[in-house]
Design an enzyme around this catalytic site. Structure first.
Site, PDB file in Angstrom:
ATOM      1  N   CYS A 354       0.892  -1.166   0.000  1.00 41.19           N
ATOM      2  CA  CYS A 354       0.000   0.000   0.000  1.00 41.19           C
ATOM      3  C   CYS A 354       0.926   1.211   0.000  1.00 41.19           C
ATOM      4  CB  CYS A 354      -0.887  -0.013   1.239  1.00 41.19           C
ATOM      5  SG  CYS A 354      -2.204  -1.217   1.132  1.00 41.19           S
ATOM      6  N   ALA A 355       1.446   1.511  -1.152  1.00 43.96           N
ATOM      7  CA  ALA A 355       2.654   2.329  -1.226  1.00 43.96           C
ATOM      8  C   ALA A 355       2.421   3.831  -1.302  1.00 43.96           C
ATOM      9  CB  ALA A 355       3.460   1.898  -2.445  1.00 43.96           C
ATOM     10  N   ALA A 356       1.319   4.242  -1.890  1.00 44.64           N
ATOM     11  CA  ALA A 356       1.150   5.664  -2.206  1.00 44.64           C
ATOM     12  C   ALA A 356       0.779   6.473  -0.964  1.00 44.64           C
ATOM     13  CB  ALA A 356       0.066   5.806  -3.262  1.00 44.64           C
ATOM     14  N   PRO A 357       1.194   7.723  -0.887  1.00 40.71           N
ATOM     15  CA  PRO A 357       1.931   8.503  -1.893  1.00 40.71           C
ATOM     16  C   PRO A 357       3.437   8.264  -1.910  1.00 40.71           C
ATOM     17  CG  PRO A 357       1.423   9.892  -0.011  1.00 40.71           C
ATOM     18  CD  PRO A 357       0.808   8.548   0.280  1.00 40.71           C
ATOM     19  N   GLY A 359       5.988   7.740   0.731  1.00 40.74           N
ATOM     20  CA  GLY A 359       6.998   8.108   1.719  1.00 40.74           C
ATOM     21  C   GLY A 359       7.960   6.957   2.018  1.00 40.74           C
ATOM     22  N   LYS A 360       7.373   5.787   2.291  1.00 43.82           N
ATOM     23  CA  LYS A 360       8.242   4.658   2.686  1.00 43.82           C
ATOM     24  C   LYS A 360       8.895   4.024   1.469  1.00 43.82           C
ATOM     25  CE  LYS A 360       5.410   4.127   6.729  1.00 43.82           C
ATOM     26  NZ  LYS A 360       4.258   4.959   6.266  1.00 43.82           N
ATOM     27  N   ASP A 406      -5.533  -3.353  -7.000  1.00 45.72           N
ATOM     28  CA  ASP A 406      -6.039  -3.755  -5.689  1.00 45.72           C
ATOM     29  C   ASP A 406      -5.149  -4.909  -5.228  1.00 45.72           C
ATOM     30  OD1 ASP A 406      -7.393  -5.129  -3.621  1.00 45.72           O
ATOM     31  OD2 ASP A 406      -9.318  -4.322  -4.290  1.00 45.72           O
ATOM     32  N   ASP A 424       1.753  -1.364   4.652  1.00 45.15           N
ATOM     33  CA  ASP A 424       1.485  -0.164   5.448  1.00 45.15           C
ATOM     34  C   ASP A 424      -0.010   0.108   5.278  1.00 45.15           C
ATOM     35  OD1 ASP A 424       2.156   2.045   7.015  1.00 45.15           O
ATOM     36  OD2 ASP A 424       2.380   3.325   5.257  1.00 45.15           O
ATOM     37  N   CYS A 477      -0.407   3.781  11.000  1.00 43.92           N
ATOM     38  CA  CYS A 477      -0.102   5.028  11.704  1.00 43.92           C
ATOM     39  C   CYS A 477      -1.182   5.247  12.763  1.00 43.92           C
ATOM     40  CB  CYS A 477       0.020   6.212  10.752  1.00 43.92           C
ATOM     41  SG  CYS A 477      -1.441   6.501   9.757  1.00 43.92           S
TER      42      CYS A 477
HETATM   43  C1  LIG Z   1      -1.446   4.391   4.977  1.00 39.65           C
HETATM   44  S1  LIG Z   1      -1.625   4.709   3.295  1.00 39.65           S
HETATM   45  C2  LIG Z   1      -0.035   4.264   2.691  1.00 39.65           C
HETATM   46  C3  LIG Z   1       1.018   5.288   2.952  1.00 39.65           C
HETATM   47  C4  LIG Z   1       2.316   4.944   2.262  1.00 39.65           C
HETATM   48  N1  LIG Z   1       2.805   3.638   2.613  1.00 39.65           N
HETATM   49  C5  LIG Z   1       3.385   5.966   2.548  1.00 39.65           C
HETATM   50  O1  LIG Z   1       4.284   5.711   3.346  1.00 39.65           O
HETATM   51  O2  LIG Z   1       3.334   7.049   1.943  1.00 39.65           O
HETATM   52  C6  LIG Z   1      -2.600   3.373   2.774  1.00 39.65           C
HETATM   53  C7  LIG Z   1      -2.708   3.190   1.288  1.00 39.65           C
HETATM   54  O3  LIG Z   1      -3.410   1.979   1.047  1.00 39.65           O
HETATM   55  C8  LIG Z   1      -4.004   2.085  -0.217  1.00 39.65           C
HETATM   56  N2  LIG Z   1      -4.977   0.995  -0.359  1.00 39.65           N
HETATM   57  C9  LIG Z   1      -6.159   0.869   0.264  1.00 39.65           C
HETATM   58  N3  LIG Z   1      -6.770  -0.257  -0.123  1.00 39.65           N
HETATM   59  C10 LIG Z   1      -5.943  -0.883  -1.001  1.00 39.65           C
HETATM   60  C11 LIG Z   1      -6.025  -2.081  -1.744  1.00 39.65           C
HETATM   61  N4  LIG Z   1      -7.094  -2.887  -1.670  1.00 39.65           N
HETATM   62  N5  LIG Z   1      -5.007  -2.391  -2.557  1.00 39.65           N
HETATM   63  C12 LIG Z   1      -3.935  -1.575  -2.658  1.00 39.65           C
HETATM   64  N6  LIG Z   1      -3.816  -0.419  -1.978  1.00 39.65           N
HETATM   65  C13 LIG Z   1      -4.802  -0.067  -1.152  1.00 39.65           C
HETATM   66  C14 LIG Z   1      -4.578   3.487  -0.195  1.00 39.65           C
HETATM   67  O4  LIG Z   1      -4.793   3.943  -1.500  1.00 39.65           O
HETATM   68  C15 LIG Z   1      -3.478   4.262   0.535  1.00 39.65           C
HETATM   69  O5  LIG Z   1      -2.648   4.903  -0.376  1.00 39.65           O
END
Ligand SMILES: C[S@@+](CC[C@H](N)C(=O)[O-])C[C@H]1O[C@@H](n2cnc3c(N)ncnc32)[C@H](O)[C@@H]1O
Length: 539
Positions: A354-357, A359-360, A406, A424, A477
């Site tokens: 769950c990479a976006a945006p 940071g990690k 997804d 994450d 978080c």
């Molecule tokens: C906590 S944020 C991630 C923050 C990110 N790791 C960072 O350090 O910037 C959670 C992310 O999970 C993504 N997400 C939610 N459901 C998802 C799914 N079924 N598959 C992939 N990504 C998903 C969201 O779009 C969101 O960007």
């Protein structure tokens, strides 16, 4: 997490705005705007393309965003959610709500909290701060408006303008008479002269009271309930059902108590944490040298080699182009420590689920020193775009592959196995309450069950991508045990092929829980609240 909450962004047209409040003695005069019936029959829309260069664009945009957040369900960091698209429409929203356009704001004015935490008076400061302090500001406005009836009759746009002015004077301590002038002008042009006069009278009263140190604040008197309400006002915290309730005084549970303790101790953001982008060959020593040249006071992070803490002077740093050139980025140390738990090594294959945006992802990529790969998966296209742009800027795009998907479907369809997998997960954000201004008003406890199910499903999917002997890290978080320890326990019951790998080898002992997890707490560590568990696949 934000994305689970309602994300419908709709701007009320002027008819709806007026409907949202009772007729006001301030609303009697004609606004003098040409309007016609909307083709969708939803009431009047403004036809004007008027450009107004006199009104402060920051305040006009802030007032409109506040309307969108309060009445349209948009988020304080709504541009983060949608990438640039929202920014392109910004002036459209301004024109439809106010009846005129202002000078266009550039990226620096508009772009936002996650990548560039603004410590200057940009739109996001005004919007975030005004939302954060809403209960407190409304208490003061009500006190200065002589009574509940008058307060309740203030039309929504006028109320936003007042809140902005109060926030700027009371919390930002900006030069008061400039604040008065700018907000009076906005009220006059966006509404009518009478509204400007009202803003003028009330703000001037506020300035005098503040100068005499006699703001009408609630006192901690009476029974528990009365004291709880006074505390909620002082710390601008909701007490209504369906929001984070006040703990302890009214006997609520542990997670809520901790959340509020966090808030009480840190109602305002503490430091800015900046990571030197060593992936681009820019070390912390280089960053420190640049900060010294710029005379920006800073401290070295005691926890992370690439990180520096900055209390003031963020704007100087931004103006010097350090962020724009990708030499460093704003990142909370709690996020950096999660990367420490993953412990990326050159040559490894890592999946960031769950990479976006990003940071990690970006930090992990910089740790690979050009060898290995981070596959960044996320379901949100707009946020992925931010990740890709940042990866290019920070020159770590050669070791990053982005996958818009997804995770649950991706893991079913692709039988890749990696050395390390980071999940994450989307979460309530209870660890970042002090930064996420809107969360305290918007969070619904009913969403928690749905969120926990999603966390379980994503953990199951992420576990499928880990090779034998490989590592899985689950992080949030949040400081809520239901999203952390309880999810881990449930995962281990479903997946006996994984066992816990204690994190004491990767992060300072101060962050290690008795069960071997990573946990940071804003109250204890002065960084955001976060959690991580590290598992190894043994079967
Ligand atoms: C906590 S944020 C991630 C923050 C990110 N790791 C960072 O350090 O910037 C959670 C992310 O999970 C993504 N997400 C939610 N459901 C998802 C799914 N079924 N598959 C992939 N990504 C998903 C969201 O779009 C969101 O960007």
């Amino acid at each position: 997490m934000a994305y689970l909450l309602s994300n419908s962004i709709r701007v009320l047209n002027s008819a709806e705005l007026y409907k949202a409040s009772k007729p006001s003695k301030f609303a009697n005069e004609n606004r003098g705007l040409k309007s016609t019936t909307s083709p969708r029959g939803r009431g009047p829309v403004h036809k004007t393309q008027k450009l107004n260069l006199e009104v402060s664009p920051h305040r006009a945009v802030s007032a409109v965003r506040l309307m969108r957040i309060e009445f349209g369900g948009a988020f304080a960091d709504l541009l983060n959610e949608n990438g640039k698209g929202s920014g392109d429409n910004e002036m459209g929203y301004v024109e439809r709500t106010l009846g005129f356009r202002t000078r266009a704001l550039d990226d620096r004015d508009l772009r936002l909290v996650l990548l560039f935490i603004p410590f200057s008076y940009f739109v996001t400061d005004i919007v975030g701060g005004t939302i954060r302090w809403r209960r407190y500001l409304d208490h003061l406005i009500l006190a200065l408006c002589h009574g509940e009836n008058t307060f309740r009759s203030i039309e929504p746009l006028l109320l936003q303008i007042l809140r902005i002015g109060f926030y700027e004077i009371v919390q930002l301590e900006m030069p008061p008479y400039a604040v008065v002038d700018e907000n009076v002008r906005l009220a006059k042009v966006a509404l009518r002269p009478g509204a400007g006069n009202m803003v003028n009278g009330v703000l001037r009263k506020l300035v005098l009271l503040k100068e005499n140190n006699s703001l009408p604040l609630p006192t901690l008197e009476g029974n528990d309930r009365a004291q709880a309400r006074a505390l909620a006002t002082l710390y601008s915290h909701p007490v209504e059902n369906n929001s984070l309730p006040l703990p302890t005084l009214e006997g609520n549970d542990r997670a809520q108590a901790r959340a509020l303790a966090t808030l009480y101790s840190h109602p305002v953001v503490f430091n800015a944490y900046v990571r030197a982008n060593s992936g681009k060959g820019f070390t912390r020593a280089d960053l420190v040298m640049r900060l010294q040249m710029l005379k920006v006071p800073h401290d070295i992070s005691p926890y992370l080699n690439d990180f520096v803490r900055i209390k003031t002077g963020m704007q100087i740093m931004m103006q010097a182009g350090l962020l724009k050139e990708g030499l460093c980025s704003v990142q909370d140390e709690s996020a950096g420590l999660i990367v420490s738990v993953v412990d990326p090594q050159p040559g490894e294959s890592i999946i960031d689920c769950c990479a976006a945006p990003g940071g990690k992802t970006l930090f992990m990529a910089s740790r690979l020193s050009g060898r290995g790969v981070v596959s960044a998966i996320d379901i949100n296209k707009g946020r992925m775009r931010i990740l890709k742009e940042a990866a290019k800027l920070q020159q770590v795009d050669d070791v990053i592959t982005t996958i818009h998907a997804d995770l649950r479907i991706y893991a079913d369809d692709n039988h890749v196995k990696s050395d390390k997998v980071l999940l994450d997960a989307p979460c309530s954000g209870l660890g970042v309450l002090s930064k996420r201004a809107d969360l305290r008003w918007n969070r619904r406890w009913e969403d928690m069950e749905q969120l926990k199910n999603l966390q379980d499903e994503l953990l199951d999917a992420a576990s499928m991508l880990v090779k034998l002997g490989g590592v899985l890290v689950y992080s949030t978080c949040s400081i809520d045990p239901e999203e952390n320890e309880e999810r881990v326990a449930a995962f281990l019951l479903r997946h006996p092929e994984f066992c816990i790998d204690p994190v004491d080898k990767y992060v300072p002992t101060d962050f290690v829980t008795e069960h071997g997890f990573y946990s940071s707490n804003p109250v204890k560590h002065s960084i955001d609240g976060a959690f991580a568990a590290r598992f190894v696949r043994s079967l």
